[in-house]
Motif scaffolding. Sequence first.
Motif, short mmCIF file in Angstrom:
data_model
loop_
_atom_site.label_atom_id
_atom_site.label_comp_id
_atom_site.label_asym_id
_atom_site.label_seq_id
_atom_site.Cartn_x
_atom_site.Cartn_y
_atom_site.Cartn_z
N TYR A 1 -24.11 -15.73 -13.70
CA TYR A 1 -23.70 -17.01 -13.76
C TYR A 1 -24.42 -18.10 -12.82
O TYR A 1 -24.16 -19.34 -12.81
CB TYR A 1 -22.39 -17.04 -13.48
CG TYR A 1 -21.25 -16.50 -14.57
CD1 TYR A 1 -21.63 -16.31 -15.72
CD2 TYR A 1 -20.28 -16.13 -14.09
CE1 TYR A 1 -20.94 -15.47 -16.47
CE2 TYR A 1 -19.17 -15.58 -15.19
CZ TYR A 1 -19.62 -15.32 -16.23
OH TYR A 1 -18.54 -14.62 -17.21
N VAL B 1 -19.65 -14.88 -5.82
CA VAL B 1 -18.59 -15.31 -5.28
C VAL B 1 -18.17 -14.33 -4.37
O VAL B 1 -18.49 -13.19 -4.15
CB VAL B 1 -17.40 -15.85 -6.23
CG1 VAL B 1 -17.96 -16.94 -6.95
CG2 VAL B 1 -17.38 -14.58 -7.49
N CYS C 1 -13.87 -17.00 -6.13
CA CYS C 1 -13.22 -16.69 -7.07
C CYS C 1 -11.57 -17.02 -7.26
O CYS C 1 -11.07 -16.40 -6.54
CB CYS C 1 -13.44 -15.17 -7.81
SG CYS C 1 -12.57 -15.05 -9.38
N PRO C 2 -11.05 -18.02 -7.98
CA PRO C 2 -9.77 -18.34 -7.91
C PRO C 2 -8.94 -17.01 -8.58
O PRO C 2 -7.81 -16.98 -7.95
CB PRO C 2 -9.49 -19.56 -8.77
CG PRO C 2 -10.72 -19.74 -9.29
CD PRO C 2 -11.94 -19.14 -8.39
N MET C 3 -9.65 -16.60 -9.49
CA MET C 3 -8.89 -15.36 -9.88
C MET C 3 -8.27 -14.36 -9.02
O MET C 3 -7.59 -13.59 -8.85
CB MET C 3 -9.31 -14.74 -11.27
CG MET C 3 -8.64 -13.83 -11.76
SD MET C 3 -9.41 -12.51 -12.82
CE MET C 3 -9.98 -13.50 -14.23
N ASN D 1 -12.39 -8.46 -9.58
CA ASN D 1 -12.25 -9.79 -9.23
C ASN D 1 -10.51 -9.63 -8.35
O ASN D 1 -9.99 -10.38 -8.87
CB ASN D 1 -11.96 -10.72 -10.51
CG ASN D 1 -13.34 -10.69 -11.27
OD1 ASN D 1 -13.98 -9.86 -11.54
ND2 ASN D 1 -13.59 -12.01 -11.66
N CYS E 1 -8.71 -16.43 -15.63
CA CYS E 1 -9.99 -17.21 -14.95
C CYS E 1 -10.05 -18.80 -15.67
O CYS E 1 -9.79 -18.74 -16.71
CB CYS E 1 -11.13 -16.52 -15.47
SG CYS E 1 -12.57 -17.42 -15.47
N PRO E 2 -9.74 -19.70 -14.66
CA PRO E 2 -9.69 -21.11 -15.30
C PRO E 2 -10.92 -21.59 -16.12
O PRO E 2 -10.92 -22.09 -16.79
CB PRO E 2 -9.95 -21.96 -13.79
CG PRO E 2 -9.35 -20.93 -12.80
CD PRO E 2 -9.92 -19.56 -13.44
N THR E 3 -12.09 -20.88 -15.80
CA THR E 3 -13.22 -21.07 -16.55
C THR E 3 -13.22 -20.30 -18.08
O THR E 3 -13.26 -21.26 -18.96
CB THR E 3 -14.58 -20.54 -15.85
OG1 THR E 3 -14.74 -21.22 -14.56
CG2 THR E 3 -15.81 -21.23 -16.75
N HIS E 4 -12.69 -19.37 -18.30
CA HIS E 4 -12.67 -18.41 -19.62
C HIS E 4 -11.55 -19.23 -20.35
O HIS E 4 -11.66 -19.24 -21.62
CB HIS E 4 -12.76 -17.08 -19.28
CG HIS E 4 -14.03 -16.78 -18.94
ND1 HIS E 4 -14.46 -16.49 -17.68
CD2 HIS E 4 -15.03 -16.03 -19.91
CE1 HIS E 4 -15.81 -16.16 -17.76
NE2 HIS E 4 -16.31 -15.89 -19.04
N GLU F 1 -12.58 -11.94 -20.43
CA GLU F 1 -11.40 -13.01 -19.77
C GLU F 1 -11.12 -13.96 -20.70
O GLU F 1 -10.03 -14.55 -20.17
CB GLU F 1 -12.16 -13.50 -18.65
CG GLU F 1 -12.14 -12.49 -17.57
CD GLU F 1 -13.10 -13.09 -16.29
OE1 GLU F 1 -13.20 -14.25 -16.26
OE2 GLU F 1 -13.63 -12.25 -15.48
N CYS G 1 -18.18 -22.39 -14.26
CA CYS G 1 -17.59 -21.96 -13.15
C CYS G 1 -18.13 -22.65 -11.88
O CYS G 1 -19.26 -22.28 -11.15
CB CYS G 1 -17.59 -20.28 -12.73
SG CYS G 1 -16.87 -19.85 -11.18
N ASN H 1 -17.45 -22.45 -8.85
CA ASN H 1 -17.38 -21.69 -7.42
C ASN H 1 -18.84 -20.79 -7.45
O ASN H 1 -19.40 -20.93 -6.60
CB ASN H 1 -16.45 -20.52 -7.70
CG ASN H 1 -15.00 -21.41 -7.93
OD1 ASN H 1 -14.48 -22.11 -7.19
ND2 ASN H 1 -14.63 -21.01 -9.14
N MET H 2 -19.20 -20.47 -8.71
CA MET H 2 -20.46 -19.89 -8.83
C MET H 2 -21.66 -20.83 -8.43
O MET H 2 -22.87 -20.55 -8.17
CB MET H 2 -20.79 -19.21 -10.38
CG MET H 2 -19.67 -18.03 -10.54
SD MET H 2 -20.91 -16.62 -9.67
CE MET H 2 -19.85 -15.25 -10.25
FE1 SF4 Z 1 -13.86 -16.24 -11.09
FE2 SF4 Z 1 -15.66 -17.81 -12.10
FE3 SF4 Z 1 -15.77 -15.41 -13.04
FE4 SF4 Z 1 -13.77 -17.05 -13.58
S1 SF4 Z 1 -15.88 -17.32 -13.98
S2 SF4 Z 1 -13.51 -14.96 -12.79
S3 SF4 Z 1 -13.42 -18.25 -11.64
S4 SF4 Z 1 -16.22 -15.83 -10.71
#
Ligand code: SF4
Length: 304
Positions: A24, A60, A85-87, A113, A172-175, A200, A260, A262-263
């Motif tokens: 990512y 992350v 990673c928030p998760m 994660n 996961c907020p992104t997925h 996810e 994401c 964070n990535m």
């Molecule tokens: Fe964590 Fe980002 Fe992967 Fe989602 S996409 S699980 S927030 S590292």
Amino acid sequence: MKDLITKIQQLKSEKQAIILAHNYQRPEIQEIADYVGDSIELSRKAMEEKDAKIIVFSAVDFMAQSAAILNPTKKVLLPTLGARCPMAQMLTVDEIQHAKKRYPKAPVVVYVNTLAEAKAYSDICCTSANAVEVINSLDAETILFGPDRNLAEYVAEKTGKKIVPIPEWGFCPTHLLFQPEDVTILKQQYPQAVVMVHPECSAEMRKTADYIGSTSKMCKYAKASKAKTFIVGTEEGILHRLRKENPDKQFIIAYADAICPNMKLTTLDRVYTSLKEEKHIIEVPEPVAKKARVALQQMFEVKS
Ligand code: SF4
Ligand code: 13P
């Protein structure tokens, strides 16, 4: 940018460093990396690394922690401490202990994660590339699993076992941004397209998929497939690798804003500063690392 890349390469050889990057990461980070992969491949690379003194982990927090746990003799650097990673924050030790009281005989499987403390309280780790095999390797019908609720549901469907999600709604907020209606619309435009989705994603999104797998498994699937067009249900950073490895194929993200943040905090500037100043060093206290290492090593024992 060229200048910065040259400076990073110089520092890398001076300091005997390697750069590992997740699928990512920004394209320019993937391009300067010695290795690009999914979470299990990067963990394995870090664990098996012999020559380098420094591992710059462009990803992350939990991924860099796993590298530090698996190869404690190396200096593991995370270019920015904000890349969390928030998760991974969603599964606490308290949550695991609470669930253990309710299901004392159930083994605890944690997704990679997670932070090191949660891993230390688990029996075994898994990634999205091997979660089904890890669950099937356990001699138990009820399993505590966290933090990703969607991955928990996916492995329950695949294994027929009772998977108890801990916490109840880890995500996961992104997925979560991927929605099946977008795939429906794209399929009208590209009826022959093959749909690849990360586990996810929600159950509704997974139902649209021709293939479900980890980020690197998607890359392998796309390479081997005869299909020419793919709709991709995972973070958009993967498109760089997919397009590079398959110049004759077309890849369309199922939802363009599924990024994401964070990535994406890892930039060339931050990698340069990280290498120059040898920061931020990721260390895990040995009592925690020792237990977490066992859970990670157990995972590597499972054939997938
Ligand atoms: Fe964590 Fe980002 Fe992967 Fe989602 S996409 S699980 S927030 S590292
Ligand atoms: P992969 O192991 O599939 O690369 O997934 C890691 C991740 O963080 C997905 O959001």
